[in-house]
Design an enzyme around this catalytic site. Structure first.
Site, PDB file in Angstrom:
ATOM      1  N   GLN A 115       0.819  -1.210   0.000  1.00 33.80           N
ATOM      2  CA  GLN A 115       0.000   0.000   0.000  1.00 33.80           C
ATOM      3  C   GLN A 115       0.860   1.271   0.000  1.00 33.80           C
ATOM      4  OE1 GLN A 115      -3.643  -0.823   0.530  1.00 33.80           O
ATOM      5  NE2 GLN A 115      -3.833   1.096  -0.571  1.00 33.80           N
ATOM      6  N   LYS A 118       1.917   1.800  -3.570  1.00 35.38           N
ATOM      7  CA  LYS A 118       0.717   2.076  -4.370  1.00 35.38           C
ATOM      8  C   LYS A 118       0.239   3.501  -4.139  1.00 35.38           C
ATOM      9  CE  LYS A 118      -2.512  -1.022  -3.762  1.00 35.38           C
ATOM     10  NZ  LYS A 118      -3.747  -1.772  -3.375  1.00 35.38           N
ATOM     11  N   LYS A 130      -2.896  -1.005   6.636  1.00 34.76           N
ATOM     12  CA  LYS A 130      -3.891  -2.048   6.333  1.00 34.76           C
ATOM     13  C   LYS A 130      -4.346  -2.649   7.643  1.00 34.76           C
ATOM     14  CE  LYS A 130      -5.755  -4.126   2.718  1.00 34.76           C
ATOM     15  NZ  LYS A 130      -5.960  -3.573   1.364  1.00 34.76           N
ATOM     16  N   ASP A 170     -11.970  -3.807   1.869  1.00 33.69           N
ATOM     17  CA  ASP A 170     -11.134  -4.780   1.165  1.00 33.69           C
ATOM     18  C   ASP A 170     -11.977  -6.069   1.157  1.00 33.69           C
ATOM     19  OD1 ASP A 170      -8.178  -5.095   0.110  1.00 33.69           O
ATOM     20  OD2 ASP A 170      -8.543  -6.909   1.228  1.00 33.69           O
ATOM     21  N   SER A 382     -10.379   6.897  -3.089  1.00 34.99           N
ATOM     22  CA  SER A 382     -10.526   7.152  -1.651  1.00 34.99           C
ATOM     23  C   SER A 382      -9.878   8.488  -1.305  1.00 34.99           C
ATOM     24  CB  SER A 382      -9.843   6.047  -0.842  1.00 34.99           C
ATOM     25  OG  SER A 382     -10.661   4.916  -0.736  1.00 34.99           O
TER      26      SER A 382
HETATM   27  P1  NDP Z   1     -14.667  -8.882  -2.156  1.00 38.32           P
HETATM   28  O1  NDP Z   1     -14.798  -9.397  -0.796  1.00 38.32           O
HETATM   29  O2  NDP Z   1     -15.698  -7.951  -2.707  1.00 38.32           O
HETATM   30  O3  NDP Z   1     -14.541 -10.093  -3.191  1.00 38.32           O
HETATM   31  C1  NDP Z   1     -13.537 -11.029  -3.077  1.00 38.32           C
HETATM   32  C2  NDP Z   1     -13.695 -12.074  -4.165  1.00 38.32           C
HETATM   33  O4  NDP Z   1     -12.551 -12.914  -4.177  1.00 38.32           O
HETATM   34  C3  NDP Z   1     -14.869 -13.003  -3.923  1.00 38.32           C
HETATM   35  O5  NDP Z   1     -15.366 -13.470  -5.146  1.00 38.32           O
HETATM   36  C4  NDP Z   1     -14.245 -14.117  -3.093  1.00 38.32           C
HETATM   37  O6  NDP Z   1     -14.919 -15.353  -3.150  1.00 38.32           O
HETATM   38  C5  NDP Z   1     -12.880 -14.235  -3.752  1.00 38.32           C
HETATM   39  N1  NDP Z   1     -11.897 -14.710  -2.762  1.00 38.32           N
HETATM   40  C6  NDP Z   1     -11.537 -14.092  -1.613  1.00 38.32           C
HETATM   41  N2  NDP Z   1     -10.647 -14.823  -0.933  1.00 38.32           N
HETATM   42  C7  NDP Z   1     -10.437 -15.918  -1.673  1.00 38.32           C
HETATM   43  C8  NDP Z   1      -9.614 -17.038  -1.515  1.00 38.32           C
HETATM   44  N3  NDP Z   1      -8.832 -17.191  -0.433  1.00 38.32           N
HETATM   45  N4  NDP Z   1      -9.632 -17.984  -2.495  1.00 38.32           N
HETATM   46  C9  NDP Z   1     -10.427 -17.845  -3.582  1.00 38.32           C
HETATM   47  N5  NDP Z   1     -11.233 -16.790  -3.795  1.00 38.32           N
HETATM   48  C10 NDP Z   1     -11.235 -15.846  -2.851  1.00 38.32           C
HETATM   49  O7  NDP Z   1     -13.220  -8.207  -2.215  1.00 38.32           O
HETATM   50  P2  NDP Z   1     -12.639  -7.161  -3.270  1.00 38.32           P
HETATM   51  O8  NDP Z   1     -13.199  -7.400  -4.621  1.00 38.32           O
HETATM   52  O9  NDP Z   1     -12.750  -5.816  -2.680  1.00 38.32           O
HETATM   53  O10 NDP Z   1     -11.085  -7.543  -3.250  1.00 38.32           O
HETATM   54  C11 NDP Z   1     -10.513  -8.479  -4.169  1.00 38.32           C
HETATM   55  C12 NDP Z   1      -9.022  -8.239  -4.260  1.00 38.32           C
HETATM   56  O11 NDP Z   1      -8.772  -6.900  -4.698  1.00 38.32           O
HETATM   57  C13 NDP Z   1      -8.251  -8.376  -2.935  1.00 38.32           C
HETATM   58  O12 NDP Z   1      -6.953  -8.864  -3.219  1.00 38.32           O
HETATM   59  C14 NDP Z   1      -8.135  -6.936  -2.445  1.00 38.32           C
HETATM   60  O13 NDP Z   1      -7.043  -6.762  -1.580  1.00 38.32           O
HETATM   61  C15 NDP Z   1      -7.915  -6.227  -3.771  1.00 38.32           C
HETATM   62  N6  NDP Z   1      -8.216  -4.795  -3.807  1.00 38.32           N
HETATM   63  C16 NDP Z   1      -9.425  -4.310  -3.420  1.00 38.32           C
HETATM   64  C17 NDP Z   1      -9.689  -2.960  -3.491  1.00 38.32           C
HETATM   65  C18 NDP Z   1     -11.014  -2.379  -3.159  1.00 38.32           C
HETATM   66  O14 NDP Z   1     -11.169  -1.161  -3.313  1.00 38.32           O
HETATM   67  N7  NDP Z   1     -11.997  -3.150  -2.732  1.00 38.32           N
HETATM   68  C19 NDP Z   1      -8.643  -2.006  -3.919  1.00 38.32           C
HETATM   69  C20 NDP Z   1      -7.429  -2.634  -4.375  1.00 38.32           C
HETATM   70  C21 NDP Z   1      -7.235  -3.974  -4.284  1.00 38.32           C
HETATM   71  P3  NDP Z   1     -15.806 -15.833  -1.884  1.00 38.32           P
HETATM   72  O15 NDP Z   1     -16.968 -14.899  -1.848  1.00 38.32           O
HETATM   73  O16 NDP Z   1     -16.143 -17.241  -2.175  1.00 38.32           O
HETATM   74  O17 NDP Z   1     -14.912 -15.679  -0.686  1.00 38.32           O
HETATM   75  O1  2IT Z   2      -5.867  -2.549  -1.452  1.00 35.77           O
HETATM   76  C1  2IT Z   2      -6.394  -1.417  -1.544  1.00 35.77           C
HETATM   77  O2  2IT Z   2      -5.833  -0.496  -2.154  1.00 35.77           O
HETATM   78  C2  2IT Z   2      -7.725  -1.211  -0.954  1.00 35.77           C
HETATM   79  N1  2IT Z   2      -8.304  -2.150  -0.415  1.00 35.77           N
HETATM   80  C3  2IT Z   2      -8.345   0.153  -0.968  1.00 35.77           C
HETATM   81  C4  2IT Z   2      -7.782   1.009   0.109  1.00 35.77           C
HETATM   82  C5  2IT Z   2      -8.445   2.346   0.292  1.00 35.77           C
HETATM   83  O3  2IT Z   2      -8.039   3.022   1.248  1.00 35.77           O
HETATM   84  O4  2IT Z   2      -9.326   2.729  -0.481  1.00 35.77           O
END
Ligand code: NDP
Ligand code: 2IT
Length: 449
Positions: A115, A118, A130, A170, A382
Site C-alpha cells: 500500500q 501504491k 492495512k 477490502d 478514496s
Molecule cells: P470482495 O470481498 O468484494 O470479493 C472477493 C472475491 O474474491 C470473492 O469473489 C471471493 O470469493 C474471492 N476470494 C476471496 N478470498 C479468496 C480465496 N482465499 N480464495 C479464492 N477466492 C477468494 O473483495 P474485493 O473485490 O474488494 O477484493 C478483491 C481483491 O482486490 C483483494 O486482493 C483486495 O485486496 C484487492 N483490492 C481491493 C480494493 C477495493 O477497493 N476493494 C482495492 C485494491 C485492491 P468468496 O466470496 O467465495 O470468498
Molecule cells: O488494497 C487497496 O488499495 C484497498 N483495499 C483500498 C484502500 C483504500 O483506502 O481505499
C-alpha cells in the site's frame, strides 16, 4: 531474475527474514521490491546511505486487539483485530480493512507494505496501512455483522482519525460494513468526519468509489494495450473473483468492447463462452451483493459450464484480470495462459501472481502489471473522497471518473519511465522504483523517520 546485485539482495532478505519469521506473504512482497529497488539504490547513494529500505520494511506501528461479539443465538465469540500503520511519510496511513478467516499479521503486513508504494504512485498525499480481522462474515446475519463491526470499531476508533489513519474496504468489507463502522466511530468520537472511505453517498461517500478499483484496472490495462497497438475490442477476458473489484472490471471491459468469459469465487469458476454481457453482470451483482449467493448459481441460470474448486486460468483468453486474492495465479497457471496465447495480465487483486508466474510472463513477453500499479484506482478515489470531505463538497460522477482516469494514465507513465528494460517495459520494476522515490525522499527530508 539473476543480476549482479544478487548478493546484496540476498543479504538484505536474510536479515528481513530473521526479523519477520513465519511471515511468508510479507517476505514475498518485500523480496519483489528489494529485487528492483536495491539495484536502483546502488546508483543513488543517498538512499543507500540512509538505509531507507531497512526502515521501510519496519512498520511504524502495529495494533492488535481482541474483538468480542455475540451470535444471534447468544454464543460468546472472539476474534483478533489488527491495524498495521506502515508508513506516514507522505500522508496519513491509508488502506483497507479485510475480514477473512485467513487474515494474520503476515498477510496484513504484506498488504500494508504494498500500500505504501501504491499510494505513492497515485501522487496523492496518502501514507500506507492495512487492517482487518480473522472474522469470517460468510453465513453471518446482518445483525451479527453489525455486532462484530461495532465491537471492532470500539477499539479501532482509538487509533484512527481523518488526519491520522483512514481505513476503507477490502475483502469482506464493503459498503454495508463501512456504514456500520462509520456509525460506531461517530457515536464514540461525537464527530462527523472523513475517517473512513467507501462511505455511502448520503453520508460523505464519493461517486465512482465503488467502481474505482475495477475501472482503474481496466484503464491501466487499456494503456498497456494501446502502447502495444492493441485495444479491448473483441478480446476475450478471463476474470477471477466476483466481488467488488471483479464486478467493475467486468463492467468496464464490456464498455470498451471486450468479452468477459469467466468469473469465480472461492468455490469455483463459471465459463461463459458467449460472454458475460450487461444483463448477465446485473444478475451477478444481485447474486453477490444482495443475495450473497455462490457463482455456480450463474451457471445454473444461464446454462454455462461451472468448474468446482478450479481457477479460470486454463481457459483461452487474451487478457486476464486476477481479482480475488493473493497467490491465486501460480507458475503452472501462467504456463497454461501463455500456451493459450495470453497477451496481457493485469492484477486487480493484491499480489495474486506468484513470483514464479511473473517470471513466466516476463520471459514470454506477456504484458504484466502488478496490483500496486493497476489496482491503485481504488485508493486514489478514496483520496478523492477525502478531498471532497475536507472541502465539504461532492464532485460529479464525470469529474471523479476523469480524475481517476488521469491518475491511472499517470501511474502508467511512471511505470514506463522507471520500468525500461531493454525494449520492454518491466511494470514491476517501474512501479516499485516510481513508488519508492517519493516516500524515500520524504523520509530523508523528515530526518530519516
Ligand atoms: P470482495 O470481498 O468484494 O470479493 C472477493 C472475491 O474474491 C470473492 O469473489 C471471493 O470469493 C474471492 N476470494 C476471496 N478470498 C479468496 C480465496 N482465499 N480464495 C479464492 N477466492 C477468494 O473483495 P474485493 O473485490 O474488494 O477484493 C478483491 C481483491 O482486490 C483483494 O486482493 C483486495 O485486496 C484487492 N483490492 C481491493 C480494493 C477495493 O477497493 N476493494 C482495492 C485494491 C485492491 P468468496 O466470496 O467465495 O470468498
Ligand atoms: O488494497 C487497496 O488499495 C484497498 N483495499 C483500498 C484502500 C483504500 O483506502 O481505499
Amino acid at each position: 531474475m539473476v543480476n549482479k546485485f544478487d548478493e546484496q539482495i540476498q543479504a538484505f532478505m536474510r536479515k528481513t527474514e530473521l526479523r519477520n519469521s513465519n511471515e511468508p506473504e510479507f517476505i514475498q512482497a518485500v523480496h519483489e521490491v528489494a529485487e528492483t529497488v536495491i539495484p536502483f539504490m546502488t546508483k543513488n547513494k543517498s538512499y543507500k546511505k540512509a538505509n531507507i529500505l531497512e526502515r521501510l520494511v519496519e512498520p511504524e506501528r502495529v495494533v492488535m486487539f481482541r474483538v468480542p461479539w455475540f451470535t444471534d443465538k447468544g454464543e460468546y465469540m472472539v476474534n483478533r483485530g489488527y491495524r498495521v500503520e506502515m508508513n506516514s511519510a507522505i500522508g496519513p496511513y491509508k488502506g483497507g480493512l479485510r475480514f477473512h478467516p485467513s487474515v494474520n499479521l503476515s498477510i496484513l503486513k504484506f498488504l500494508a507494505f504494498e500500500q505504501v508504494f501504491k499510494n505513492s504512485l497515485t501522487t496523492l498525499p496518502l501514507g500506507g496501512g492495512k487492517g482487518g480481522s480473522d472474522f469470517n462474515p460468510k453465513g453471518r446475519s446482518d445483525r451479527e455483522i453489525l455486532c462484530f463491526c461495532q465491537s471492532f470499531m470500539t477499539e479501532l476508533s482509538r487509533h484512527i482519525g481523518s488526519n491520522t489513519d483512514v481505513p476503507a474496504g477490502d475483502i469482506g468489507v464493503g459498503s454495508r460494513e463501512i456504514g456500520y463502522l462509520f456509525g460506531q466511530y461517530k457515536r464514540i468520537q461525537n464527530e462527523f468526519t472523513g475517517v473512513l472511505t467507501g462511505k455511502g453517498l448520503s453520508y460523505g461517500g464519493s461517486l465512482i468509489r465503488p467502481e474505482a478499483t475495477g475501472y482503474g484496472a481496466v484503464y491501466f490495462a487499456h494503456q498497456m494495450l494501446l502502447k502495444n497497438k492493441m485495444d479491448f475490442q473483441g478480446l476475450s477476458v478471463a476474470i477471477s473473483g466476483s466481488g467488488n473489484v471483479a464486478q467493475f472490471v467486468c463492467e468496464k471491459v464490456i464498455e470498451l468492447g471486450g468479452v468477459p468469459v469467466s468469473m469465480s469465487d472461492s468455490s469455483g469458476f463459471i465459463y461463459d463462452k458467449n460472454g458475460i454481457d450487461t444483463e448477465k453482470l446485473k444478475f451477478i451483482k444481485k447474486l453477490k451483493n444482495i443475495k450473497r449467493g455462490r457463482i455456480k448459481e450463474y451457471a445454473a441460470h444461464y446454462g454455462c459450464e461451472y468448474f468446482k474448486d478450479k481457477k479460470p486460468w486454463g481457459i483461452k483468453s487474451d487478457v486476464a484480470f486476477p481479482c480475488a486474492t493473493q497467490n491465486e495465479l501460480d507458475e503452472e497457471s501462467a504456463k497454461e495462459l501463455v500456451k493459450n496465447g495470453i497477451k496481457c495480465v493485469t492484477e486487480g487483486a493484491n499480489m495474486p501472481t506468484t513470483p514464479q508466474a511473473i517470471e513466466v510472463f516476463h520471459k514470454n513477453n506477456v504484458l504484466f502489471s502488478p496490483g500496486k500499479a493497476s489496482n491503485a484506482g481504488g485508493v486514489a478515489t478514496s483520496g478523492l473522497e477525502m478531498s471532497q470531505n475536507s472541502l465539504r463538497i461532492s464532485w460529479t460522477r464525470e469529474e471523479v471518473d476523469s480524475r481517476l482516469k488521469d491518475i491511472m494514465i499517470g501511474i502508467h507513465n511512471t511505470c514506463v519511465e522507471f520500468g525500461k528494460d531493454g525494449k520492454q517495459i518491466n511494470y514491476v520494476k517501474g512501479a516499485n522504483i516510481g513508488g519508492f522515490i517519493k516516500v524515500a525522499d520524504a523520509m530523508i527530508a523528515q530526518g530519516h523517520v
